[in-house]
Design a protein around this motif. Structure first.
Motif, PDB file in Angstrom:
ATOM      1  N   VAL A   4      15.072  30.808 -36.381  1.00 13.72           N
ATOM      2  CA  VAL A   4      15.728  30.292 -35.177  1.00 13.72           C
ATOM      3  C   VAL A   4      14.750  29.405 -34.417  1.00 13.72           C
ATOM      4  N   ILE A   5      15.185  28.183 -34.133  1.00  9.80           N
ATOM      5  CA  ILE A   5      14.380  27.249 -33.327  1.00  9.80           C
ATOM      6  C   ILE A   5      15.200  26.881 -32.103  1.00  9.80           C
ATOM      7  N   LEU A   6      14.758  27.323 -30.940  1.00  9.72           N
ATOM      8  CA  LEU A   6      15.445  27.081 -29.673  1.00  9.72           C
ATOM      9  C   LEU A   6      14.772  25.903 -28.980  1.00  9.72           C
ATOM     10  N   VAL A   7      15.536  24.843 -28.686  1.00 12.24           N
ATOM     11  CA  VAL A   7      14.975  23.594 -28.174  1.00 12.24           C
ATOM     12  C   VAL A   7      15.421  23.364 -26.736  1.00 12.24           C
ATOM     13  N   PHE A   8      14.440  23.118 -25.846  1.00 10.56           N
ATOM     14  CA  PHE A   8      14.721  22.803 -24.447  1.00 10.56           C
ATOM     15  C   PHE A   8      14.192  21.410 -24.127  1.00 10.56           C
ATOM     16  N   ASP A   9      14.946  20.685 -23.300  1.00 11.83           N
ATOM     17  CA  ASP A   9      14.493  19.377 -22.825  1.00 11.83           C
ATOM     18  C   ASP A   9      13.309  19.533 -21.891  1.00 11.83           C
ATOM     19  N   ALA A  10      12.233  18.753 -22.152  1.00 12.25           N
ATOM     20  CA  ALA A  10      11.122  18.652 -21.192  1.00 12.25           C
ATOM     21  C   ALA A  10      10.691  17.204 -21.097  1.00 12.25           C
ATOM     22  N   TYR A  11      11.628  16.295 -21.428  1.00 11.74           N
ATOM     23  CA  TYR A  11      11.284  14.877 -21.559  1.00 11.74           C
ATOM     24  C   TYR A  11      10.966  14.207 -20.233  1.00 11.74           C
ATOM     25  N   LYS A  12      11.341  14.839 -19.110  1.00 14.14           N
ATOM     26  CA  LYS A  12      11.090  14.218 -17.810  1.00 14.14           C
ATOM     27  C   LYS A  12       9.710  14.599 -17.245  1.00 14.14           C
ATOM     28  N   VAL A  13       9.013  15.484 -17.936  1.00 14.38           N
ATOM     29  CA  VAL A  13       7.692  15.902 -17.472  1.00 14.38           C
ATOM     30  C   VAL A  13       6.666  14.853 -17.878  1.00 14.38           C
ATOM     31  N   GLU A  14       6.114  14.150 -16.913  1.00 17.74           N
ATOM     32  CA  GLU A  14       5.204  13.044 -17.189  1.00 17.74           C
ATOM     33  C   GLU A  14       3.936  13.530 -17.895  1.00 17.74           C
ATOM     34  N   GLY A  15       3.604  12.855 -18.987  1.00 18.73           N
ATOM     35  CA  GLY A  15       2.394  13.191 -19.728  1.00 18.73           C
ATOM     36  C   GLY A  15       2.518  14.435 -20.590  1.00 18.73           C
ATOM     37  N   ASN A  16       3.719  15.022 -20.672  1.00 19.84           N
ATOM     38  CA  ASN A  16       3.897  16.251 -21.430  1.00 19.84           C
ATOM     39  C   ASN A  16       3.749  15.975 -22.926  1.00 19.84           C
ATOM     40  N   PRO A  17       2.812  16.655 -23.627  1.00 17.09           N
ATOM     41  CA  PRO A  17       2.605  16.394 -25.050  1.00 17.09           C
ATOM     42  C   PRO A  17       3.578  17.141 -25.953  1.00 17.09           C
ATOM     43  N   GLY A  18       4.413  18.006 -25.360  1.00 17.32           N
ATOM     44  CA  GLY A  18       5.285  18.843 -26.165  1.00 17.32           C
ATOM     45  C   GLY A  18       4.632  20.182 -26.434  1.00 17.32           C
ATOM     46  N   GLU A  19       5.459  21.227 -26.585  1.00 17.60           N
ATOM     47  CA  GLU A  19       4.901  22.563 -26.756  1.00 17.60           C
ATOM     48  C   GLU A  19       5.825  23.413 -27.604  1.00 17.60           C
ATOM     49  N   VAL A  20       5.219  24.237 -28.450  1.00 14.60           N
ATOM     50  CA  VAL A  20       5.988  25.186 -29.252  1.00 14.60           C
ATOM     51  C   VAL A  20       5.442  26.580 -28.990  1.00 14.60           C
ATOM     52  N   LEU A  21       6.324  27.511 -28.599  1.00 17.37           N
ATOM     53  CA  LEU A  21       5.920  28.889 -28.345  1.00 17.37           C
ATOM     54  C   LEU A  21       6.559  29.794 -29.378  1.00 17.37           C
ATOM     55  N   LYS A  22       5.781  30.733 -29.893  1.00 15.69           N
ATOM     56  CA  LYS A  22       6.357  31.768 -30.753  1.00 15.69           C
ATOM     57  C   LYS A  22       6.725  32.933 -29.844  1.00 15.69           C
ATOM     58  N   TYR A  23       8.029  33.078 -29.555  1.00 13.38           N
ATOM     59  CA  TYR A  23       8.503  34.144 -28.674  1.00 13.38           C
ATOM     60  C   TYR A  23       9.078  35.250 -29.563  1.00 13.38           C
ATOM     61  N   HIS A  24       8.305  36.315 -29.692  1.00 13.78           N
ATOM     62  CA  HIS A  24       8.669  37.403 -30.610  1.00 13.78           C
ATOM     63  C   HIS A  24       8.925  36.840 -32.012  1.00 13.78           C
ATOM     64  N   ASN A  25      10.195  36.756 -32.420  1.00 13.39           N
ATOM     65  CA  ASN A  25      10.499  36.339 -33.792  1.00 13.39           C
ATOM     66  C   ASN A  25      11.214  35.000 -33.859  1.00 13.39           C
ATOM     67  N   ILE A  26      11.242  34.232 -32.780  1.00  7.45           N
ATOM     68  CA  ILE A  26      11.869  32.912 -32.797  1.00  7.45           C
ATOM     69  C   ILE A  26      10.874  31.874 -32.285  1.00  7.45           C
ATOM     70  N   TYR A  27      11.162  30.592 -32.576  1.00 11.44           N
ATOM     71  CA  TYR A  27      10.343  29.489 -32.079  1.00 11.44           C
ATOM     72  C   TYR A  27      11.059  28.831 -30.909  1.00 11.44           C
ATOM     73  N   VAL A  28      10.311  28.598 -29.826  1.00 10.05           N
ATOM     74  CA  VAL A  28      10.862  27.929 -28.652  1.00 10.05           C
ATOM     75  C   VAL A  28      10.127  26.608 -28.486  1.00 10.05           C
ATOM     76  N   VAL A  29      10.873  25.502 -28.519  1.00 15.67           N
ATOM     77  CA  VAL A  29      10.301  24.159 -28.454  1.00 15.67           C
ATOM     78  C   VAL A  29      10.629  23.530 -27.112  1.00 15.67           C
ATOM     79  N   TYR A  30       9.600  22.991 -26.435  1.00 14.38           N
ATOM     80  CA  TYR A  30       9.809  22.152 -25.251  1.00 14.38           C
ATOM     81  C   TYR A  30       9.437  20.738 -25.677  1.00 14.38           C
ATOM     82  N   THR A  31      10.391  19.829 -25.617  1.00 20.70           N
ATOM     83  CA  THR A  31      10.162  18.489 -26.151  1.00 20.70           C
ATOM     84  C   THR A  31       9.112  17.746 -25.345  1.00 20.70           C
ATOM     85  N   LYS A  32       8.525  16.727 -25.982  1.00 18.77           N
ATOM     86  CA  LYS A  32       7.501  15.939 -25.312  1.00 18.77           C
ATOM     87  C   LYS A  32       8.146  14.908 -24.390  1.00 18.77           C
ATOM     88  N   GLU A  33       7.281  14.228 -23.622  1.00 11.59           N
ATOM     89  CA  GLU A  33       7.756  13.211 -22.685  1.00 11.59           C
ATOM     90  C   GLU A  33       8.599  12.149 -23.412  1.00 11.59           C
TER      91      GLU A  33
END
Length: 902
Positions: free
Chosen positions: A777-806
Motif C-alpha cells: 500500500v502506497i498512500l500519497v498526499f499532496d505537498a506540492y505547495k510547500v516551497e523547497g520541499n524535496p519530497g518525503e517517504v515515511l514507512k508507517y507500520h506496514n504501509i508507505y506514506v508519500v508526501y510529494t515534492k514541490e
C-alpha cells in the motif's frame, strides 16, 4: 553574563582586529612601526634595516630583515582600540600569514608604489577575497622617483578591483568634489541611488560598502617618513565598525608557539562570550592557566578577555591552528600548502626517535611541515615552501635542540584522486574482534580536499559507531595506491557497516575504515595530481618568443601576451616540476631586465604520470602500514583476504553497484517492519515503486529523505517466498490520500476540525487493510505547495506514506508510478478523480473509487470480526460482541459517562 568594567568600556570604545599583509619588501613592518609611533605606543621609531623594529622580536628576523612569525601589537588611536597582527611577507612563510586571516575584522594590504602589484600581492588578494575580509590599501614608498599616483590607481583597478578608490577626499564627505563622490558611489548600487537622490553619500553607507567588500579605500604615502600615516589611521577610525559577537562562548585558534621558558602558547581570538582564567574550555579537559595580551615581545597578564579580543593562553596541550572552540567552527582546509618535500638528514650519533619528537613539536607550530617518518626508508621527511624556509628551519632546530641538520634535495609533493565512483569494503575480524565498513568513494571538484559524509541507517549501524568511523576517516592522511601520495578532491560516504554485540571494539572500526579506503582505491581508476604555478613574466619584447617556447616545452599554457612599448607581459601556468630553477635562466636570457612572479595555482593531472609512477616505484601491496586487504575469521582463527576477493567474503550486502548508487531492478521493499528512522536518497526511494528493467535515470537529491523502517536482516518468509516465485505478480494499491479523506464523510468531518487527525486515521485504516490483503500500500498526499520541499517517504507500520515534492501533485506522482509499473504488476489506484481514472485505465492499472475502497474496508472489518469471533473461547462471553451496531454504540456512550438517550 555579568557586565564587567571592561565590557562597559567596550560599549563606547570601538575595537577592531586588523592584520597587515604585503609582498616582501613592500614596507609592511615599517608601516606597522609608523602606526605604533604615531599613536604614541612607542617612543622611538625603529627601522628594519637598523634591526630595531618593535615587531621584529626574533634574532633571525632582525638579521634577515624579514618577518617570519606573525606578531601582535595593541594600541589606541583616539576613541578606537586596535589589535594589529603583523604577518610574514615572504612567500615561504605565507602559510603563517594565511592562518592569521581567520581572526581578522579588517586587513591592510601594503603595496610598493615603486613596484606595483607583484606576484605574491595577487595571491594575497585572492586569499582576502576567499576569507571575505574588508581591506584597506596603503600604497607605500611614494617618495621614490618614478611613482605616479594616477597610474598606480589605474593598475590597482585593473589588477585587483574596480572598487579601489583614492580616499584622499574621504576625510570630509560634505566637502568632497562631485566627481570623486560619483566615482565612489558607482561601486555600490545602494550608494549610487543615495547619491542620485541626495547629491551626497552618508558615512554609514561608505562603512557598509567597505564591510561588504564593495569599496577598497586606497591611501598613499611613505611609512618611513611618516607621510600619510596619520591620515591613514584617521581613515581606519572613520570607516571601520566593531563586529557584534554572540553571548555563547566561542574562540578560534590561529597560532601555536612557545615562550622563552618553553611554555606552550595558544594564540586565539574570542568570538563569543568571555574567556576567564581557569575556565574549562568546551570539548576539552584542560583549563586556561594564564591569559596574556602580547604587544611585541612584552605581554600583560589579564583575568579575562571579552569577545573580539586576541590573546595567548597557557595550559592547553592539544590545540591546533584552525581549531574552533565552543560555538566557533574549525577551518577545514587552508589554501596555501607546501609543494616540495625534503629529507631531514641527521648528524651521526643523533637519536632519531628523540629528534622525531622534537620535530613533532615544531609541527604543532607549523602544521604545514607534515613531518613524516618513512619506516621502510628509515628517513624523516618534511614539506616546505622554499629555500628561505629551509635556512630558517635549520637555525631554529639548532637553537632549540642543539642539532645541526641538513636537508636533502627537494621532491615534488604529488597527490592522488579518482576518476569514477567506487565502493570500498573493509573487514576486520581476528578472534574476538569484529567490524565491517562500506564506503562510497566519489571524485570531487578540484581544490576541495577530502569531504566526509554518512548515508547509513542507524538501524544498520548505531550512531556511536558511525561517529567513530567519521573520526577515523578524518584523523589520518590516507595514501593513494599509485605513488603512496596523499589522496585529495574526493567525497567519502559511509553507506553501511556492521558491528558485533560482544566482540566489537573501537580499534576494530579504525582498521576496517582504513582498509575500506584502500580497497576502494585499489578498485578505482586513480589519477596522479601535480602542483602548478601561476606565473607573470615581464620582459623586453624581443624575448617574448623564447619565453613562450619555454612554457610550451614545460607542458604549460599561457594567455596572449600583452605588449606595452618595448616591454611585454606573459601570463599563464605550468607544472612546478618544470618551472623549478627557471628563474635564473629567465634572468639570464633577458639580460637581467625581466621579472618573474610565481604563485601556487593548485593541483592538476600530472603531465607525465606513468614516468613518475615508475620512478617512485611504490608497491601498495608491500605497504604494511596501509593494508589493502581485510581480515576474516574461520574455525577460530583470523585469515587475510586480498583486496580483490573481499566482496566474496563480506558480511553486509553491497550498497552500490557500478554506475548506480543502488541496484534498483528487482528491488522490493521489505514488509512487516516496525517504525524507526533511516535516511535514503530520492533515487533509493524511487525503488519502492520502480520495477522496470530499464529505469528512468533521475538526478539524486542532495538532501536525504526520511523513511521509517526496522532493522534489516529478518525478511518476512511470505515476502521471500514471493521474491522467489518469479511468475507470481505483485499487487500494489496506490491511494490518493486527500481525495479519499474528502470523499469519506467521517474523515471529511474530522478534517474540518483537524486535518492531521484525518490523515492519521486513514493511515491506520489502510494499515489494517494491508495486514489483511497482504498487498503493498502506497498512500500519497499532496505537498506540492510547500516551497523547497524535496519530497518525503515515511514507512508507517506496514504501509508507505508519500508526501510529494514541490510542484508535484499526488495525481502526477500516481500517474508516473502507474506508467512505470502498471504493465508488469497488478496495480490498483483508489481515487474518485474521473480524469485520473481515465489515465489510470490507459496505463494498464485498475481503478477503485473512494466508495469502492470504503466498501472493501468495511467488508474486511466484517471478515476480521467473524474470524475473531470464531476463535473466542466458549467459557467467555462479551456483551458487545452480541449487540447490534447501534445498540453497541449507545452502550459505549453510557460506559464513557454519557446519559441514556430518550
Amino acid at each position: 553574563m555579568a557586565d564587567t568594567s571592561q565590557e562597559k568600556q567596550n560599549n563606547h570604545k570601538k575595537h577592531i582586529c586588523i592584520g597587515i599583509l604585503a609582498h616582501v619588501d613592500a614596507g609592511k613592518t615599517t608601516l606597522s612601526e609608523s602606526m605604533l609611533y604615531t599613536s604614541g605606543s612607542i617612543r622611538k621609531l625603529g627601522r628594519v634595516d637598523h634591526q630595531d623594529a618593535f615587531l621584529d622580536t626574533f634574532d633571525l628576523e632582525r638579521a634577515r630583515g624579514i618577518t617570519i612569525f606573525s606578531k601582535q601589537a595593541v594600541f589606541s588611536w583616539k576613541d578606537m582600540d586596535i589589535t594589529l597582527l603583523d604577518t610574514p611577507g615572504h612567500v615561504d612563510f605565507s602559510a603563517e600569514m594565511e592562518r592569521t586571516l581567520q581572526v581578522l575584522d579588517y586587513a591592510i594590504l601594503v603595496i610598493s608604489g615603486a613596484d606595483g602589484v607583484q606576484g605574491h600581492t595577487a595571491t594575497l588578494w585572492r586569499l582576502l577575497k576567499q576569507y571575505q575580509i574588508p581591506t584597506f590599501l596603503f600604497i607605500n614608498k611614494m617618495d621614490q622617483e618614478g611613482t605616479d599616483r594616477k597610474a598606480i590607481l589605474k593598475e590597482l583597478k585593473k589588477q585587483l578591483s574596480d572598487g579601489c578608490v583614492d580616499f584622499e577626499q574621504a576625510s570630509s564627505l560634505e566637502c568632497a568634489e562631485d566627481e570623486w563622490l560619483e566615482n565612489l558611489a558607482v561601486c555600490d548600487e545602494e550608494m549610487l541611488e543615495e547619491y542620485l537622490e541626495n547629491g551626497t553619500v552618508e558615512p554609514e553607507s561608505v562603512i557598509r560598502a567597505i564591510s561588504g567588500r564593495k569599496i577598497f579605500p586606497c591611501y598613499f604615502g611613505s611609512a618611513l617618513r611618516l607621510d600619510g600615516v596619520q591620515e591613514f589611521m584617521e581613515g581606519l577610525r572613520q570607516y571601520t565598525v566593531s563586529r557584534k559577537y554572540p553571548d555563547e562562548f566561542g574562540a578560534k585558534v590561529y597560532k601555536i608557539a612557545r615562550d622563552d621558558q618553553g611554555n606552550r602558547l595558544t594564540y586565539l581570538k574570542v568570538t563569543g562570550g568571555c574567556l576567564h582564567v581557569k575556565d574549562m574550555l568546551p570539548g576539552m579537559e584542560e583549563k586556561v592557566n594564564q591569559i596574556r595580551i602580547y604587544s611585541g615581545s612584552r605581554f600583560e597578564m589579564v583575568q579575562e578577555v571579552n569577545a573580539g579580543g586576541v590573546c595567548a593562553v597557557t595550559g592547553l596541550s592539544t590545540t591546533y591552528p584552525g581549531q574552533g572552540i565552543g560555538a566557533e567552527k574549525a577551518t577545514d582546509m587552508f589554501v596555501l600548502e607546501p609543494v616540495l618535500t625534503y629529507q631531514i638528514q641527521l648528524p651521526p650519533g643523533c637519536d632519531v626517535h628523540n629528534m622525531l619528537q622534537n620535530l613533532r613539536q615544531l609541527e604543532e607550530e607549523e602544521p604545514q611541515l607534515h613531518i613524516v617518518w618513512e619506516e621502510q626508508l628509515g628517513e624523516i621527511h618534511a614539506q616546505l615552501m622554499g629555500e628561505v624556509q629551509i635556512e630558517i628551519l635549520k637555525n631554529i632546530i639548532f637553537q632549540r635542540f642543539g642539532v645541526a641538520v641538513e636537508f636533502g634535495a627537494g621532491n615534488i609533493v604529488y597527490k592522488e584522486t579518482i576518476e569514477e565512483p567506487v565502493e570500498g569494503v573493509g573487514h576486520f575480524e581476528p578472534l574476538r574482534h569484529y567490524a565491517e565498513v562500506h564506503l562510497l568513494l566519489e571524485p570531487g571538484e578540484r581544490e576541495t580536499g577530502l569531504q566526509f559524509f554518512t548515508d547509513c541507517s542507524e538501524d544498520v549501524l548505531d550512531r556511536n559507531w558511525q561517529r567513530l568511523i567519521m573520526t577515523h576517516l578524518e584523523e589520518k592522511e590516507h595514501k593513494g595506491v599509485l605513488t603512496g601520495s596523499a589522496i585529495t578532491d574526493m567525497k567519502i560516504t559511509l553507506t553501511a557497516g556492521k558491528s558485533h554485540l560482544k566482540h566489537t571494539e573501537g580499534g576494530d572500526f579504525r582498521q576496517a575504515t582504513y582498509r575500506a579506503v584502500r580497497q576502494g582505491l585499489k578498485k578505482a581508476k586513480s589519477i596522479l595530481l601535480e602542483p602548478w604555478y601561476e606565473f607573470r613574466m615581464e620582459m623586453p619584447s624581443v624575448n617574448i618568443g623564447r619565453a613562450m617556447a619555454d612554457i610550451q616545452k614545460m607542458h604549460g599554457q599561457f594567455e596572449h601576451p600583452e605588449t606595452d612599448g618595448e616591454m611585454s607581459v606573459l601570463k599563464g601556468s605550468a607544472p612546478v616540476s618544470e618551472m623549478r630553477g627557471y628563474q635564473s635562466e629567465f634572468l639570464s636570457y633577458t639580460g637581467g631586465h625581466g621579472r618573474m612572479f610565481c604563485s601556487l595555482k593548485g593541483y592538476e593531472p600530472c603531465h607525465n604520470q606513468e614516468e613518475i609512477i615508475e620512478s617512485v616505484g611504490y608497491d601498495s601491496e608491500k605497504d604494511l602500514e596501509n593494508p589493502t586487504g581485510s581480515v576474516f575469521c574461520a574455525h577460530g582463527a583470523g585469515f587475510v583476504v586480498k583486496w580483490n576477493q573481499v566482496e566474496e567474503y563480506m558480511h553486509v550486502e553491497s550498497t552500490w553497484k557500478s554506475g548506480e548508487v543502488q541496484s534498483e531492478e528487482d528491488y522490493i521493499p521489505p514488509r512487516n517492519e516496525s517504525s524507526s528512522r533511516i535516511e535514503l536518497t530520492e533515487k533509493e526511494l524511487d525503488a519502492i515503486y520502480r520495477k522496470t528493467p530499464d529505469p528512468v535515470r533521475r538526478k539524486i537529491s542532495a538532501a536525504p529523505i526520511t523513511v521509517h523502517a526496522k532493522e534489516k536482516g529478518t525478511p518476512d518468509p511470505k515476502w521471500t517466498e514471493c521474491q522467489n516465485e518469479k511468475t507470481r505478480q505483485e499487487e500494489y494499491l496506490l491511494v490518493d490520500g486527500y481525495n479519499i479523506i474528502f470523499a469519506w464523510e467521517e474523515l471529511k468531518e474530522l478534517a474540518e476540525i483537524h486535518i492531521e487527525s484525518a490523515r492519521d486515521k486513514l493511515m491506520d485504516i489502510l494499515c489494517n487493510y494491508q495486514g489483511y490483503k497482504k498487498c503493498t500500500v502506497i498512500l500519497v498526499f499532496d505537498a506540492y505547495k510547500v516551497e523547497g520541499n524535496p519530497g518525503e517517504v515515511l514507512k508507517y507500520h506496514n504501509i508507505y506514506v508519500v508526501y510529494t515534492k514541490e510542484a508535484e501533485t499526488a495525481d502526477q506522482y500516481i500517474e508516473k508510478t502507474v506508467r512505470q509499473m502498471g504493465r508488469k504488476y497488478q496495480v490498483t489506484v483508489a481515487t474518485s478523480d474521473a480524469l485520473e481514472q481515465v489515465i489510470i485505465l490507459g496505463q494498464g492499472a485498475q481503478r477503485l473509487s473512494a466508495a469502492g475502497l470504503k466498501e472493501e474496508v468495511e467488508l474486511m472489518l466484517k471478515e476480521i470480526r467473524s474470524e475473531f469471533l470464531g476463535k473466542i473461547p466458549e467459557d467467555r462471553n462479551y456483551l458487545f460482541d452480541y449487540l447490534s451496531h447501534d445498540l453497541a454504540k449507545e452502550m459505549e456512550h453510557v460506559r464513557l459517562g454519557g446519559k441514556v438517550k430518550k
